[in-house]
Write an enzyme that holds these catalytic residues in place. Structure first.
Site: not given
Ligand SMILES: Cc1ncc(COP(=O)(O)O)c(C=O)c1O
Length: 378
Positions: A185
């Site tokens: 990210k």
């Molecule tokens: C739009 C979106 N929402 C939620 C997430 C979830 O984050 P994580 O992978 O840290 O759980 C991500 C990332 O992968 C994402 O791109």
């Protein structure tokens, strides 16, 4: 030639010494969960965003889930979000017991308030706008509307760390903003991490309990809680990287500008709209083009052969995933999301990308289409 799709390694190289020294200190102190490093990063992140508080959690999915739990959302409730998001937005809603209600996207891939309004029912408790690909949705009207309707606005900022519009950061528009610090990210940890930011002291208090077995003090469990915490080793990495976030985001915008010039005239591609270098409303987490003529996968294979790594975010919209077949949508429910899923291609985008890389990618794409143009396009 080899061009990486994302480059968390390059970011790691920049913070390595500072972070490793901090990790050694964490080891000596023996505080591996919670502690001052986590709260220091939380304060720094909240003040960077000009939000009241940041609450570190285990990952971005938990950030969304815990935000909805803090609002008391559960079975019988509906939460509106995008059909063209990462599955985690929908799964966070699902696991509260509420029903995800999906809407189609607009031309620029973002949700439209008009579609959200049309999807509201008496059961709607919250809406989750997704700042997809790093592009901030202008939430001014959403905010006024949601407050008037008593519908909670919870932003999914996983892809938009550091984006802001008219001086207001992604995450500070809604009642809560949810971040993922997944390593690739724009602000990425060196493992999993996430945070919820909020200017509501009530929500902040609930979140601090929910993430820690339902209580802030040991063995005082005031709510049925969860275990989802940001750890000090990740908080330290994030604090080191926060110092570079604006610079890295500006670099990503420059890279988007290079793409526009090196892909100019490729009529088979639809590029993202132009973004001024000082327009921080887009932080280009991803650089997504659309490929006409049904040739996306062929182009992708060709680039891969040349060592250029690409991705598709996301190949199947949420409503067509087997996990969410039970929602009752089907092919044709969200025509734009479905069409775009077949055409979108994410080109390499990261803070270490060089203009010569973008030029090489542009040249490969130009020669791919020059060799066999899409029929009917000039
Ligand atoms: C739009 C979106 N929402 C939620 C997430 C979830 O984050 P994580 O992978 O840290 O759980 C991500 C990332 O992968 C994402 O791109």
């Amino acid at each position: 030639m080899g061009i990486l799709f994302s480059a968390p390694q390059a970011e790691y190289d920049i913070i390595r010494e500072q972070w490793l020294a901090d990790v050694a200190q964490i080891g000596r102190q023996g505080v591996f969960v919670g502690g001052a490093r986590v709260s220091k990063f939380e304060s720094a992140w909240a003040s960077y965003l000009d939000a009241g508080a940041a609450i570190g959690v285990g990952n971005g999915t938990d950030a969304l889930f815990l935000a909805l739990k803090a609002l008391g959302i559960g079975p019988g409730d509906e939460v509106i979000t995008a059909a063209n998001t990462f599955v985690a937005t929908a799964s966070a809603i699902h696991h509260t017991g509420a029903t995800p209600v999906l809407v189609d996207c607009s031309d620029g891939y973002l949700m439209d308030l008009a579609d959200v309004r049309a999807a509201v029912t008496a059961r709607t408790r919250a809406v989750i706008p997704v700042h997809l690909y790093g592009q901030l949705i202008d939430l001014a009207e959403w905010k006024a509307w949601s407050e008037e309707r008593g519908i909670a606005l919870v932003e999914d900022c996983a892809q938009a760390a550091g984006a802001s519009l008219r001086g207001k950061a992604a995450g500070s528009w809604g009642v809560m903003g949810c971040f993922s610090f997944y390593p690739d990210k724009n602000l990425g940890a060196l493992g999993d991490g996430g945070a919820v930011v909020t200017s509501s002291p009530e929500m902040a208090g609930r979140l601090r309990k929910l993430r820690n077995h339902g209580g802030e003090a040991r063995y005082q469990h005031e709510l049925p809680g969860f275990n989802s915490r940001l750890d000090p080793i990740q908080a330290s990495a994030l604090h080191c990287k926060l110092a570079y976030l604006d610079e890295w985001n500006a670099h990503r915008r420059s890279a988007a500008g290079w793409y526009r010039s090196h892909l100019a005239g490729v009529s088979e591609l639809t590029l993202p709209g132009p973004v001024e270098p000082d327009d921080s409303s887009h932080v280009f987490h991803l650089y997504v083009v659309r490929v006409g003529g049904g040739r996306r996968d062929e182009l992708r294979r060709q680039l891969q052969k040349k060592g250029i790594l690409t991705a598709v975010q996301y190949p199947v919209p949420v409503h067509l995933l087997p996990a969410y077949a039970g929602l009752g949508y089907g092919p044709g429910s969200f025509p734009r999301a479905e069409r775009y899923a077949a055409e979108i291609l994410s080109l390499p985008m990261h803070a270490a990308l060089q203009e010569r890389d973008v030029a090489a990618i542009g040249a490969e794409i130009q020669s791919f289409f020059a060799a066999s143009p899409v029929p009917g396009r000039s």
